[in-house]
Scaffold this active site. Structure first.
Site, PDB file in Angstrom:
ATOM      1  N   ASP A 146       0.841  -1.191   0.000  1.00  0.00           N
ATOM      2  CA  ASP A 146       0.000   0.000   0.000  1.00  0.00           C
ATOM      3  C   ASP A 146       0.881   1.247   0.000  1.00  0.00           C
ATOM      4  O   ASP A 146       1.923   1.257  -0.653  1.00  0.00           O
ATOM      5  CB  ASP A 146      -0.950  -0.033   1.214  1.00  0.00           C
TER       6      ASP A 146
ATOM      7  N   SER B 153     -11.198  -0.889   0.002  1.00  0.00           N
ATOM      8  CA  SER B 153      -9.889  -0.866   0.656  1.00  0.00           C
ATOM      9  C   SER B 153      -9.989  -1.247   2.122  1.00  0.00           C
ATOM     10  O   SER B 153      -9.052  -1.825   2.682  1.00  0.00           O
ATOM     11  CB  SER B 153      -9.271   0.530   0.558  1.00  0.00           C
TER      12      SER B 153
ATOM     13  N   HIS C  84      -3.477   5.989   4.283  1.00  0.00           N
ATOM     14  CA  HIS C  84      -4.246   4.863   3.750  1.00  0.00           C
ATOM     15  C   HIS C  84      -3.620   3.533   4.156  1.00  0.00           C
ATOM     16  O   HIS C  84      -4.300   2.609   4.622  1.00  0.00           O
ATOM     17  CB  HIS C  84      -4.325   4.983   2.224  1.00  0.00           C
TER      18      HIS C  84
END
Length: 765
Positions: A135, A543, A210
């Protein structure tokens, strides 16, 4: 910040008088166990092409040498064509880019530590498992990476922590045991990227948050007394709270919100993760599914194939392009693809109109109460030359005095949160005190800048508010802070943004596989972001659903270390809830809302405890994957290189319908078809299962035999399913199920059938 560039910006070289791109040269299964030897063979191949050792080293971007063989290099189109013609090369293609597609989740799914005999406690919360997160990096100071009461690092770990900007090995511990970053392919394409001006860190440290958020959901440690400014209070933890986290940063931020993740960098990260010893790979990344599964333009599918053959389950996001059909990504049949649902939680925001009617909107608003304030819908009263618009995206054209000191109602057709953000920005800039956004029923909530009151309602409630405004000379509204509502009557829904099937690449392969909560999930982030409280934030997307499944996979693998990735997927799919945990029907958000079907949520909503004892599993091995590739027409030479041994496809070629998935999807039913499935007993040795079928509308389904008997010598049994249609016209898909039951287990798979009496296309030859 440096100049924003496109994902395919070319690198110019005057010496070649042509354009150079990063290309991925894929060679299939590696032919040697020594990684240095493999890398040297890659350099020799480039040397022979470019004419010198120096040119070869200058061109090389990555060498893939652990899980598979290949390399990424800077090549002209003609050079790429020359190297593609070599017999040992499977594919040569240009690099491309992906993008990044809690407190309540685990109690909602029944995965609570309070039961001493549950999955969490049976596996010591996954302490010996290693979850690889590919990621945007990690914020190592987050409380979720504390290693309190966690034992030594698992002995099978071979990785480590790389140093870089504001990051070194001291940031790792017994929880965060690995951290690497991969940027070479990104930089080779984005030469204008200015690392000194970028907000991102050239290291495993993540700027955006994230990557930290998804790592928290998969395997974050316990952090008690956590909330977002008082909302959704409780303990934050991951699905496998004692599992170890290894972070592989491949996504780089060009500006505040735009990230680019090179497929060459991702492939290198997967190659390293295979070598390092991860047990699960979690990728909350995606793009439009435009290429076959073994085409390296789908870098995730290629790397995932090699990972799965080495026993590593690869979990990927379905994508956020819903609710339109055929938008699901990460469609390779060896990947576990995850859709997103809501939780049984909502953030109700009471709004009282001047007529004393209370409207319950949705928001994440934690500010003070907005007392009775003028309420306006911007529209021309009929005697003005000014411009007016009640459309959320066009509020900018209204004069400031139209909105100043008022709460503004607007309407939007967009399902995306950017509409809310822009509307709030326009109203706040004009001096307004709040905004009510009326739109499609949706699920994406986020706080607005500076905790500005921005409340979402559906069209029905929006229209009621509009009629109140038009019928009242001095309309007013009071907005109270949001409140957390948990449990009934809040229902579970597939999120509107969650990408849907059917599979656009191979229609007979059901995607997504499973669904998990992915809406308004509270988890850790960086401590330098705008919307966080003590380093925690709400985010929504597939996600967030993906690492939920990754954490569950880690626990299942700890409990059943001998299960293959396919067996783990089967256990998850066949035991899933097709209603919510309260027994209520699951709906799929969209326009209109409808009951959810397998193209929305695969097998259903994940049920972790049931998945520990599925009874039977639909397993897959190398031979099954080879038969699949033969059935869909892959070249024998490519298959041989991919799997590392000679392969000859049978003639006539096998049917893709026989691929041993925990689902049956027949996209073009005309004449009766008969397909085969094989079940492996992972329950009591002496077991007898009987079949029950819910046939899709207008189809006849016959299963032979109707009883399966397992004992100490019979652990695998095959059965046949014959399906015919009674429809006289082409139809859409209809859905049903097939269940094998004994006294303890119900092993259920979805049936999806479409009658096609006249095909959409045909071969004139």
């Amino acid at each position: 910040m440096g100049r924003a560039v496109s994902c395919r910006e070319p690198v110019l070289r005057a010496r070649y008088s042509t354009i150079i791109y990063v290309h991925i040269v894929y060679l299939g299964e590696k032919q040697h166990d020594d990684p240095e030897f493999v890398t040297e063979s890659h350099h020799r191949m480039l040397w022979s092409l470019l004419g010198s050792k120096e040119e070869a080293h200058g061109s090389m971007v990555h060498s893939f040498r652990h899980g598979f063989s290949g390399f990424a290099a800077k090549l002209t189109e003609s050079q790429a064509k020359k190297i593609a013609d070599l017999p040992e090369v499977v594919h040569v293609i240009p690099d491309r880019f992906y993008k990044p597609a809690t407190t309540r989740t685990w109690d909602y799914l029944g995965l609570s530590p309070t039961n001493p005999k549950n999955l969490l406690n049976q596996t010591n919360m996954g302490e010996q498992m290693i979850i690889g997160i590919i990621d945007s990096g990690v914020w190592p100071e987050s409380e979720v990476f504390n290693d309190n009461e966690i034992g030594p690092v698992p002995s099978h770990w071979k990785g480590g922590c790389e140093s870089g900007e504001d990051f070194n090995s001291s940031h790792c511990n017994k929880k965060l045991i690995g951290a690497k970053y991969f940027i070479n392919a990104f930089l080779a394409t984005h030469e204008s990227f200015n690392s000194s001006e970028s907000l991102d860190f050239i290291s495993p440290r993540g700027y955006n948050g994230h990557g930290t958020h998804v790592a928290t959901i998969a395997g974050g440690s316990y952090v008690p007394n956590t909330s977002y400014k008082g909302l959704a209070g409780g303990t934050v933890r991951g699905g496998a709270p004692r599992a170890r986290i290894a972070v592989y940063k491949t996504c780089w931020y060009l500006d505040l919100d735009i990230a680019a993740c090179s497929s060459a960098d991702i492939l290198k990260a997967m190659d390293e993760a295979i070598h390092d010893g991860v047990d699960v790979l979690s990728l909350s990344l995606g793009f439009e599914p435009l290429y076959p599964e073994t085409d390296v333009r789908d870098g995730i599918a290629t790397g995932a194939f090699h990972a799965v053959l080495k026993g590593i389950t690869v979990v990927c996001a379905a994508g956020n392009a819903g609710p339109a059909a055929q938008t699901v990504g990460n469609t390779a049949p060896w990947i576990l693809t995850v859709a997103a649902t809501t939780l049984d939680r909502s953030f109700v925001t009471p709004m009282t109109l001047g007529n004393n009617k209370v409207i319950l909107g949705q928001a994440i608003y934690t500010g003070t109460e907005v007392g009775f304030t003028s309420l306006v819908y911007p529209e021309n009263p009929g005697n003005s030359n000014e411009s007016f618009s009640g459309t959320c995206e066009r509020l900018l054209i209204n004069s400031n005095r139209t909105m100043a000191g008022k709460v503004v109602l607007c309407f939007t057709e967009s399902p995306y949160s950017i509409s809310v953000t822009r509307a709030a920005h326009y109203v706040k800039r004009a001096g307004g005190l709040g905004v009510i956004i009326a739109g499609q029923p949706g699920n994406v909530l986020r706080p607005c800048l500076d905790d500005f009151p921005c409340v979402a309602v559906d069209y029905e409630l929006g229209t009621y508010i509009l009629f109140y405004i038009r019928s009242n000379g001095s309309p007013v509204v009071k907005i109270q802070p949001s409140r957390t509502l948990i449990g009934q009557p809040v229902g579970t829904k597939v999120a509107s943004f969650s990408s849907r099937g059917p599979n656009p690449i191979s229609a007979a392969i059901l995607k997504p596989d499973i669904a998990a909560p992915g809406v308004s999930i509270l988890a850790a982030t960086t401590t330098n972001t705008t919307f966080n409280d003590r380093g925690f934030i709400f985010l929504s997307g597939t996600s967030m659903a993906t690492p939920t499944i990754s954490g569950i996979v880690a626990l299942l693998k700890a409990l059943h270390p001998d299960w293959s990735p396919a067996a783990i997927r089967s256990a998850i799919v066949t035991t899933a809830w097709r209603t919510d945990p309260f027994g209520e029907q699951i709906f799929a958000e969209g326009s209109p809302r409808k009951p959810a079907d397998p193209f929305d949520y695969g097998g259903g909503l994940v049920n972790p405890e049931k998945a520990t004892k599925p009874g039977l599993v639909y397993d897959l091995g190398l031979e099954d994957y080879v038969l699949y590739m033969c059935s869909v027409g892959y070249n024998e030479t490519s298959i041989s290189q991919l799997v590392g041994k000679g392969t000859v496809c049978s003639y006539p070629k096998p049917s893709v319908l026989d691929f041993n998935l925990p689902s049956i999807t027949i996209p073009n039913l005309k004449e009766e078809v008969t397909l085969t499935r094989t079940l492996t007993n992972v329950g009591p040795l002496e077991s007898v299962y009987r079949v029950a079928v819910e046939p899709p509308l207008g189809t006849q389904v016959t299963v032979t035999p109707e009883t399966l008997v397992f004992n100490s010598t019979t652990k695998r049994v095959s059965f046949k399913v014959s399906v015919s249609t009674t429809h006289k016209i082409n139809t859409g898909y209809y859905f049903g199920s097939l269940t094998w039951s004994d006294s303890l287990h119900n092993v259920t798979i979805p049936l999806s059938v479409r009658t096609q009496l006249l095909p959409y296309y045909y071969d004139e030859n």
